[in-house]
Design an enzyme around this catalytic site. Structure first.
Site, PDB file in Angstrom:
ATOM      1  N   GLU A 124     -33.433 -18.653 -13.314  1.00 53.18           N
ATOM      2  CA  GLU A 124     -31.817 -18.452 -13.458  1.00 53.18           C
ATOM      3  C   GLU A 124     -31.178 -19.314 -14.321  1.00 53.18           C
ATOM      4  OE1 GLU A 124     -27.964 -20.500 -10.623  1.00 53.18           O
ATOM      5  OE2 GLU A 124     -30.345 -20.819 -10.512  1.00 53.18           O
ATOM      6  N   HIS A 187     -23.566 -18.592 -14.592  1.00 49.09           N
ATOM      7  CA  HIS A 187     -22.877 -19.258 -15.566  1.00 49.09           C
ATOM      8  C   HIS A 187     -22.410 -19.720 -16.515  1.00 49.09           C
ATOM      9  CE1 HIS A 187     -25.319 -22.676 -12.659  1.00 49.09           C
ATOM     10  NE2 HIS A 187     -26.159 -21.704 -12.505  1.00 49.09           N
ATOM     11  N   ASN A 211     -18.924 -18.961  -7.694  1.00 49.52           N
ATOM     12  CA  ASN A 211     -19.204 -20.319  -8.187  1.00 49.52           C
ATOM     13  C   ASN A 211     -19.997 -20.639 -10.039  1.00 49.52           C
ATOM     14  OD1 ASN A 211     -20.445 -20.565  -5.077  1.00 49.52           O
ATOM     15  ND2 ASN A 211     -18.923 -21.668  -5.806  1.00 49.52           N
ATOM     16  N   ASP A 239     -21.776 -20.643   2.867  1.00 51.30           N
ATOM     17  CA  ASP A 239     -22.586 -22.172   3.508  1.00 51.30           C
ATOM     18  C   ASP A 239     -21.432 -22.928   4.085  1.00 51.30           C
ATOM     19  OD1 ASP A 239     -21.516 -22.951   0.667  1.00 51.30           O
ATOM     20  OD2 ASP A 239     -22.991 -24.443   0.538  1.00 51.30           O
ATOM     21  N   HIS A 242     -19.107 -23.726  -0.133  1.00 46.83           N
ATOM     22  CA  HIS A 242     -19.642 -23.252  -2.235  1.00 46.83           C
ATOM     23  C   HIS A 242     -18.276 -22.350  -2.090  1.00 46.83           C
ATOM     24  CE1 HIS A 242     -22.876 -24.499  -3.072  1.00 46.83           C
ATOM     25  NE2 HIS A 242     -22.971 -24.227  -3.985  1.00 46.83           N
ATOM     26  N   ASP A 263     -29.713 -20.364  -2.205  1.00 50.58           N
ATOM     27  CA  ASP A 263     -29.528 -21.925  -3.034  1.00 50.58           C
ATOM     28  C   ASP A 263     -29.876 -22.752  -2.583  1.00 50.58           C
ATOM     29  OD1 ASP A 263     -28.957 -21.877  -5.988  1.00 50.58           O
ATOM     30  OD2 ASP A 263     -27.011 -22.104  -5.833  1.00 50.58           O
ATOM     31  N   LEU A 296     -21.102 -29.750  -7.051  1.00 47.99           N
ATOM     32  CA  LEU A 296     -21.882 -29.112  -5.856  1.00 47.99           C
ATOM     33  C   LEU A 296     -23.337 -28.915  -6.655  1.00 47.99           C
ATOM     34  CD1 LEU A 296     -19.203 -26.981  -3.052  1.00 47.99           C
ATOM     35  CD2 LEU A 296     -21.579 -28.115  -3.010  1.00 47.99           C
ATOM     36  N   GLY A 298     -26.846 -26.536  -5.268  1.00 45.79           N
ATOM     37  CA  GLY A 298     -27.248 -25.812  -4.871  1.00 45.79           C
ATOM     38  C   GLY A 298     -26.753 -25.873  -3.496  1.00 45.79           C
TER      39      GLY A 298
END
Length: 371
Positions: A124, A187, A211, A239, A242, A263, A296, A298
């Site tokens: 990543e 990203h 995200n 979760d 996110h 993650d 945030l 992970g």
């Protein structure tokens, strides 16, 4: 050949069955003996072991610590039902990534007792947009095939995240996809059009959907719009921090084989406090992990909690299980994991009626004594 027998309500490739699962002494499923599941709540469920394709850490240890760190992480997550995973790196300078990948290459060849199987590496970064780092360190660079080939010589690279809008990345997508590596878009500040073009070049997924990517707007659909409109696969962090449950439902409806990841960071399975995430120090509190500025960073999620969260927002248990086991296995092209069928690896999570883990089997090894 000796066999062991597990009993319960089994989620098999033929559907729900009540009966027995026979394990051989080579770590495989030898036979399934069952009848169509009846009405009523079973005493326990037998589900395919969870497959987590995005794991940064757990049990207080970060993958980027190298050495035997990945085995510690794999042992921690196995306790929560993860039977195989991809060790996931952070953006870092070449020398550091080389050191970490060399260690991962040595560990990926043979599973340590008590650990989930490390299937390979999810790289990543560092080939991400410096304007959309999220919690990634500020070491982003443009991808060069010679460098990627060097990394591939050190460890089995299965998934690579990049920003498609960076010059030269379309050629990288094409080359890697031809070699069977799953290229994911993430990203990224890329547009809808750039996302669609990357999919056409061979990109196959999206990293932690919603995200660290351009959002959906009705006149500028962004990278999220490209995923919702065109993706077959994408990963999502369930979760409930996110991504809002409403957005989760939109993605679940739009992307046929959306699968879930943790993650997770070193803070997974640990009390509140400070932990490492690559070169960052992050803080676990109130169920999440954040940088000092509140970003945030992970998660603390484990796959058993991911299953419960999916059921909590309304998914049937079978569908929730598929998104944690079958779909990630299929995404990687792994035909003998993520499913309960004769001949598959005996990767099994035994859960009670409230979906809490009772026992975990990795390749036939019970990680704790049978009840």
């Amino acid at each position: 050949m000796n066999t062991r027998v597990l009993q319960g309500r089994m989620l098999t490739t033929a559907g729900w069955l009540d009966g027995e699962l026979h394990l051989d002494d080579n770590g495989r499923i030898a036979a399934i003996d069952g009848r169509l599941a009846g009405a009523g709540e079973p005493a326990r469920y037998l589900l395919p072991g969870f497959i987590d394709l995005h794991v940064h850490g757990g049990g207080g240890v970060d993958i980027m610590e190298a050495g035997l760190a990945a085995n510690h992480v794999a042992r921690t997550h196995a306790c929560f039902g993860t039977t195989s995973l991809l060790a996931t790196t952070m953006t870092a300078p070449r020398a550091e990534l080389s050191r970490v990948l060399m260690a991962l290459g040595q560990l990926a060849g043979e599973r340590a007792s008590g650990c989930a199987r490390i299937l390979g590496v999810h790289l990543e970064g560092p080939y991400i947009n410096p304007g959309k780092l999220g919690a990634q360190p500020d070491d982003a660079v443009a991808a060069v095939m010679d460098e990627i080939d060097y990394y591939r010589s050190l460890a089995p690279l299965k998934v690579l995240t990049l920003a498609p809008e960076i010059a030269g990345h379309h050629e990288v997508i094409r080359r890697l996809s031809e070699d069977g590596i799953r290229v994911q878009l993430g990203h990224t500040l890329g547009s809808y059009e750039e996302g669609v073009a990357a999919l056409q070049e061979g990109a196959s997924g999206f990293t932690h959907l919603f995200n660290a990517m351009t959002a959906l707007h009705h006149r500028e659909p962004g990278m999220v719009g490209a995923a919702l409109a065109h993706a077959e696969y994408a990963e999502l962090i369930p979760d409930l921090l996110h991504v809002h449950p409403g957005a989760m439902h939109a993605a679940l409806r739009a992307i046929p084989r959306l699968y879930c990841v943790t993650d997770s960071t070193a803070a997974a399975g640990m009390p509140d406090g400070e932990y490492k995430l690559g070169s960052h120090t992050v803080t676990k509190c109130m169920g999440g992990v954040r940088l000092a500025d509140g970003t945030l960073a992970g998660s603390t999620l484990t796959m058993d909690q991911a299953l419960r969260n999916l059921v909590q927002i309304g998914l049937p248990l079978a569908q929730a299980s598929n998104r944690l086991s079958l779909y990630p296995a299929d995404y990687l092209g792994v035909a003998d994991r993520g499913r309960l069928e004769t001949g598959a690896w005996a990767d099994i999570v035994v859960m009670d009626s409230d979906l809490f883990v009772q026992h975990v089997y990795v390749e036939g090894e019970c990680l704790e004594p049978d009840a």
